[in-house]
Design a protein around this motif. Structure first.
Motif, PDB file in Angstrom:
ATOM      1  N   GLN A   2      -6.532  91.015  64.598  1.00  0.00           N
ATOM      2  CA  GLN A   2      -5.103  90.973  64.334  1.00  0.00           C
ATOM      3  C   GLN A   2      -3.747  91.656  65.014  1.00  0.00           C
ATOM      4  N   SER A   3      -2.781  90.456  64.608  1.00  0.00           N
ATOM      5  CA  SER A   3      -1.584  90.482  65.677  1.00  0.00           C
ATOM      6  C   SER A   3      -0.743  91.991  64.786  1.00  0.00           C
ATOM      7  N   ARG A   4      -0.491  92.251  65.637  1.00  0.00           N
ATOM      8  CA  ARG A   4       0.433  93.160  65.802  1.00  0.00           C
ATOM      9  C   ARG A   4       1.698  93.811  65.291  1.00  0.00           C
ATOM     10  N   TYR A   5       2.047  94.851  64.223  1.00  0.00           N
ATOM     11  CA  TYR A   5       3.127  94.368  63.192  1.00  0.00           C
ATOM     12  C   TYR A   5       4.394  95.056  63.681  1.00  0.00           C
ATOM     13  N   VAL A   6       5.397  94.360  64.393  1.00  0.00           N
ATOM     14  CA  VAL A   6       6.517  94.829  64.245  1.00  0.00           C
ATOM     15  C   VAL A   6       7.151  94.912  63.494  1.00  0.00           C
TER      16      VAL A   6
END
Lengths: 142, 128
Positions: A2-6
């Motif tokens: 999962q991509s990191r939430y920015v």
């Protein structure tokens, strides 16, 4: 993976509160220094002891120094200027504190489904404490 | 650090640097201040408006000299460390001196705190 939430760049709650924490922190120090200076000026006139000076530094409220050995609390202490200063202290301190509690709690809970409820609870505590603080200021002996 | 490897006392020591301890103490002192000031405000409200005994009980603890030593630690440390953080954040060029800033923090904090504790304790024993 999962991509990191920015979070979004620009104005968002975290940036505004980050800025507010710094500004209000410096503001609280400034308010305390004004209170300290004035307490020393008044203390020179009223033979004030150190705990009284510190009480006035933390919270410039006439009933905050009632337990001290000052003959008349109202001389120079209970004015509209100091009432405005008390409101400023209450507003800055409790907003700073509520945001600090939010940051600490969210460091451990993260972005869970509980977050809106936790934020609502902290906001409720913040509003409640500000109202109680304003009530204590209004109810103080004049 | 390898899993299962015995590290002894070294394992307890954070391998980062001194700013971390300032961060942890900042957070602890923040929660301490919120607890003290929140209870103190509720106690003052109780004494002023409800004429309750629990407010007097809380304020008696709050005003005792041994409790003041803890309160004063939280307040002075949080003030000075918060001032350091604000200065470093307002002028980001100073961040390369962050380690020196922490040394300066302790160099200022320790004398001020020890002087305050000395005054509290001497006042407490002079009064009794």
């Amino acid at each position: 993976m999962q991509s990191r939430y920015v979070p979004n760049r620009g104005l968002n709650l975290d940036y505004i509160m980050w800025l507010f924490t710094r500004i209000s922190g410096l503001g609280i120090i400034l308010l305390a220094l004004i209170g300290l200076g004035a307490a020393m000026v008044m203390g020179a006139r009223l033979q004030m002891d150190l705990p009284t000076i510190l009480r006035w530094t933390f919270m410039p409220n006439p009933s905050h120094v009632v337990n001290s050995n000052i003959p008349d609390v109202t001389i120079g202490w209970a004015t509209d200027f100091w009432q405005i200063m008390q409101y400023l202290v209450i507003a800055f301190v409790f907003t700073h504190a509520a945001n600090g509690i939010r940051m600490i709690v969210e460091d451990y809970t993260g972005t869970s489904a509980w977050r809106p409820y936790i934020r609502a609870l902290i906001a409720l505590a913040w509003v409640g404490m500000v109202i109680i603080g304003v009530y204590v200021v209004i109810g103080s002996a004049y | 650090m390898a899993y299962g490897k015995y590290t002894g006392l070294q394992g307890w020591v954070y391998r980062g640097s001194t700013p971390y301890y300032a961060f942890a103490l900042h957070r602890l002192s923040a929660m301490g201040i919120i607890l003290f000031v929140g209870l103190h405000l509720l106690a003052s409200f109780s004494m002023q408006q409800l004429l309750g005994t629990w407010g007097t009980a809380i304020n008696t603890i709050y005003e005792s000299w041994w409790f003041q030593i803890i309160v004063v630690f939280c307040v002075i440390f949080h003030t000075f460390n918060g001032f350091r953080v604000a200065i470093l954040d307002i002028w980001p060029k100073l961040i390369k001196y962050s380690r020196e800033a922490v040394y300066l923090l302790w160099a200022v904090f320790i004398p001020v705190y020890l002087l305050t504790v000395y005054l509290i304790v001497t006042n407490a024993f002079a009064a009794s």
